[in-house]
Design a protein around this motif. Structure first.
Motif, mmCIF file in Angstrom:
data_model
loop_
_atom_site.group_PDB
_atom_site.id
_atom_site.type_symbol
_atom_site.label_atom_id
_atom_site.label_comp_id
_atom_site.label_asym_id
_atom_site.label_seq_id
_atom_site.Cartn_x
_atom_site.Cartn_y
_atom_site.Cartn_z
ATOM 1 N N TYR A 90 0.792 -1.096 0.044
ATOM 2 C CA TYR A 90 0.044 -0.022 -0.078
ATOM 3 C C TYR A 90 0.773 1.148 0.089
ATOM 4 O O TYR A 90 2.104 1.210 0.375
ATOM 5 C CB TYR A 90 -1.008 0.195 1.175
ATOM 6 C CG TYR A 90 -0.345 0.344 2.559
ATOM 7 C CD1 TYR A 90 -0.458 1.569 2.948
ATOM 8 C CD2 TYR A 90 0.203 -0.620 3.328
ATOM 9 C CE1 TYR A 90 0.289 1.837 4.221
ATOM 10 C CE2 TYR A 90 0.552 -0.454 4.389
ATOM 11 C CZ TYR A 90 0.749 0.487 5.019
ATOM 12 O OH TYR A 90 1.209 1.043 6.107
ATOM 13 N N GLY A 91 0.466 2.364 -0.347
ATOM 14 C CA GLY A 91 1.210 3.820 -0.548
ATOM 15 C C GLY A 91 0.566 4.677 0.400
ATOM 16 O O GLY A 91 -0.781 4.589 0.747
ATOM 17 N N ALA A 112 5.783 -2.551 1.481
ATOM 18 C CA ALA A 112 5.502 -3.904 1.154
ATOM 19 C C ALA A 112 5.489 -4.861 2.172
ATOM 20 O O ALA A 112 6.196 -5.000 3.038
ATOM 21 C CB ALA A 112 6.418 -4.294 -0.112
ATOM 22 N N LEU A 113 4.463 -5.844 2.241
ATOM 23 C CA LEU A 113 4.489 -6.850 3.340
ATOM 24 C C LEU A 113 5.070 -8.440 2.692
ATOM 25 O O LEU A 113 4.961 -8.523 1.700
ATOM 26 C CB LEU A 113 3.123 -7.059 3.747
ATOM 27 C CG LEU A 113 2.820 -8.443 4.578
ATOM 28 C CD1 LEU A 113 3.491 -8.368 6.108
ATOM 29 C CD2 LEU A 113 1.201 -8.648 4.611
ATOM 30 N N TYR A 114 6.070 -8.966 3.649
ATOM 31 C CA TYR A 114 6.380 -10.139 3.203
ATOM 32 C C TYR A 114 6.139 -10.986 4.516
ATOM 33 O O TYR A 114 6.705 -10.924 5.452
ATOM 34 C CB TYR A 114 8.178 -10.085 2.870
ATOM 35 C CG TYR A 114 8.671 -9.643 1.640
ATOM 36 C CD1 TYR A 114 8.730 -10.432 0.590
ATOM 37 C CD2 TYR A 114 8.517 -8.248 1.149
ATOM 38 C CE1 TYR A 114 9.358 -10.186 -0.555
ATOM 39 C CE2 TYR A 114 9.067 -7.873 0.184
ATOM 40 C CZ TYR A 114 9.253 -8.591 -0.803
ATOM 41 O OH TYR A 114 9.686 -8.269 -2.193
ATOM 42 N N CYS A 146 3.894 -4.453 11.405
ATOM 43 C CA CYS A 146 4.348 -3.390 10.648
ATOM 44 C C CYS A 146 3.493 -2.817 9.525
ATOM 45 O O CYS A 146 3.396 -1.592 8.920
ATOM 46 C CB CYS A 146 5.754 -3.418 10.072
ATOM 47 S SG CYS A 146 5.781 -5.078 9.123
ATOM 48 N N TYR A 147 2.372 -3.829 9.056
ATOM 49 C CA TYR A 147 1.636 -3.640 7.709
ATOM 50 C C TYR A 147 0.067 -3.255 8.350
ATOM 51 O O TYR A 147 -0.433 -3.928 8.701
ATOM 52 C CB TYR A 147 1.518 -4.837 7.121
ATOM 53 C CG TYR A 147 0.984 -4.670 5.662
ATOM 54 C CD1 TYR A 147 1.651 -4.345 4.614
ATOM 55 C CD2 TYR A 147 -0.472 -5.113 5.404
ATOM 56 C CE1 TYR A 147 1.268 -3.838 3.393
ATOM 57 C CE2 TYR A 147 -0.636 -5.026 4.071
ATOM 58 C CZ TYR A 147 -0.030 -4.552 3.169
ATOM 59 O OH TYR A 147 -0.744 -4.325 1.836
ATOM 60 N N GLN A 148 0.157 -1.794 7.993
ATOM 61 C CA GLN A 148 -1.202 -1.205 8.383
ATOM 62 C C GLN A 148 -1.907 -0.392 7.638
ATOM 63 O O GLN A 148 -1.612 0.752 7.513
ATOM 64 C CB GLN A 148 -1.012 -0.445 9.975
ATOM 65 C CG GLN A 148 -0.409 -1.200 10.838
ATOM 66 C CD GLN A 148 -0.125 -0.442 12.200
ATOM 67 O OE1 GLN A 148 -0.303 0.439 12.250
ATOM 68 N NE2 GLN A 148 0.498 -1.378 13.140
ATOM 69 N N PRO A 149 -2.566 -0.845 6.606
ATOM 70 C CA PRO A 149 -2.978 0.016 5.417
ATOM 71 C C PRO A 149 -4.134 0.908 5.960
ATOM 72 O O PRO A 149 -4.624 0.703 7.008
ATOM 73 C CB PRO A 149 -3.534 -0.873 4.223
ATOM 74 C CG PRO A 149 -3.651 -2.516 4.894
ATOM 75 C CD PRO A 149 -2.773 -2.187 6.284
#
Length: 149
Positions: A90-91, A112-114, A146-149
């Protein structure tokens, strides 16, 4: 004009006295707080190999993990070629987006999520979508906080 000198002197003394209390604080109080990532890991600042890019790393990747091969300053295409495609991206815009005539590459960012590894943050260019795609942050976070769109 000479009538103002005592007032100015008194104001200077009050200011000096108020700052004197600040000088007597202990070292523990002066130490800045260490920034933390969403995962709870400490964030440290690093430079790219060529010294042109300053980035951040939170956590420590396992020696045999995909993230262990990454370096701040790498391009998105290099990263995907080296460790494979990401699971989600997401941006978002940064405050630099609103600086008139900002020509840097950090007006927007992509995260970017890995899965099982964490997140990578890339610059995504300026207002005109020029530049960007430079790795500026590595979050070692297998849980994916860490990935919170």
């Amino acid at each position: 004009m000479s009538a103002h000198k005592p007032v100015l002197l008194a104001a200077a003394l009050v200011l000096a006295a108020s700052f004197a209390g600040c000088a007597s604080t202990s070292l523990e109080e002066k130490a800045p707080a260490v920034p933390k990532a969403a995962s709870g890991n400490e964030v440290r600042t690093v430079r790219s190999a060529d010294g042109k890019t300053e980035g951040e790393i939170s956590g420590t990747p396992a020696p045999d993990s995909r993230f262990a091969r990454l370096k701040v300053g790498m391009e998105l295409q290099q990263v995907v070629k080296l460790i494979g495609p990401y699971d989600g991206m997401y941006g978002s815009e940064t405050a630099k987006r609103w600086i008139p005539f900002y020509l840097g590459n950090d007006a927007r960012r992509g995260i970017a999520l890995y899965r099982g590894e964490g997140c990578l943050t890339f610059t995504s260019g300026n207002f005109w979508s020029a530049g960007g795609n430079e790795l500026i942050r590595i979050d070692v976070d297998p849980a994916g906080k860490c990935y919170q769109p």
